[in-house]
Write an enzyme that holds these catalytic residues in place. Sequence first.
Site, short mmCIF file in Angstrom:
data_model
loop_
_atom_site.label_atom_id
_atom_site.label_comp_id
_atom_site.label_asym_id
_atom_site.label_seq_id
_atom_site.Cartn_x
_atom_site.Cartn_y
_atom_site.Cartn_z
CE1 TYR A 67 54.15 38.16 33.36
CE2 TYR A 67 54.79 40.32 34.36
CZ TYR A 67 54.29 39.11 34.42
OH TYR A 67 53.90 38.73 35.67
N PRO A 215 45.52 41.72 41.89
CG PRO A 215 46.40 43.70 42.34
CD PRO A 215 46.75 42.43 41.42
CG LEU A 216 42.76 46.23 40.74
CD1 LEU A 216 43.03 47.42 40.02
CD2 LEU A 216 42.00 46.58 42.06
CG LEU A 221 38.02 42.54 41.93
CD1 LEU A 221 39.06 42.21 43.00
CD2 LEU A 221 36.56 42.51 42.46
N GLY A 223 34.82 47.51 38.25
CA GLY A 223 33.55 47.89 37.70
C GLY A 223 33.41 48.08 36.23
CE LYS A 224 39.31 47.62 33.22
NZ LYS A 224 40.38 48.30 32.73
#
Length: 324
Positions: A67, A215-216, A221, A223-224
Amino acid sequence: MTSTTRTLGRSGLAVSPIGFGCWAIGGPAFRDGNPIGWGKVDDDESVAAIHAALDAGVTFFDTANIYGAGHSERVVGRALAGRRHEVVIATKFGNLFDEEAKRAIGRDASPASIREQCDASLARLGVDVIDLYQFHIGDYDPVQAETVVATLEELVDAGKIRSFGWSTDDPERAKVFARSPHCAAIQLHANVIDDNPAMVELLESAGLAGINRGPLAMGALTGKFSRETTFAADDVRRRFDFSGKEGRTLDALDRIRDILTSGGRTLAQGALGWLLARSPAFVPIPGIRTVAQAQDNAGAIAHGPLGAQEMAEIDQILKQLGLR
């Protein structure tokens, strides 16, 4: 009362139900000219986000040597200096990189390289031992993975790691690691839209933790995003296909939005609450770059898992959409 800890599989280590995914704070990095990072970062903001998460009860931090080509580990080490006793640290190995050029240069899971990568991660993190050391080559030959396990056992014996796992979405590969007593977790892609029931069955039967990456859905997930959202050239999310997979995710999110936000949850908290309800083995690690994101995601701990009725309603809707 909502539980504020989960057990990290066979390691016996207690961690917060929601972790902190440290991929996004690594900054830009590339493989064959394509981005494998989330774009430019502000290290001071990253450190502040880690501290905000800690203050909100998050104790599990998941990074990887690749990363930001080593940068994420350095930032995590800086942020957690003096607070090592408060946290459980996970990192990953298998990818080689040029730290100065911010470029991935190959993969290596030979015993000598694993030992070298471990020592380098310990140095960048500024710690004496890694709590969870995870194999980061998800499609590695399962027969050859036996040698990887043997090397990891040697690192446990040497006191350099406490436990280990494999980041893979294949239950058959996961079973190779699961045979070892020091395997504590499998890291898998899972979220409210994308389930992996075969892996859940393995995790729960073997007593392993399931570390949920994505997970998002890399922000989809929360909403943006809309179908018109675009990303910078150095952001890995520029590969999103809003006419395909990501578009279906947004459509499904619209259908389950009211359920996820019930009880005063934000969308992110609802999506994380679905994972907490899906399996007691799950520990979601949403990617976080800002103090606001850290506080929002940590808020899912207080809200806890979604209820049985909410889970059933979501399942029914996703079945209607052909996503179950």
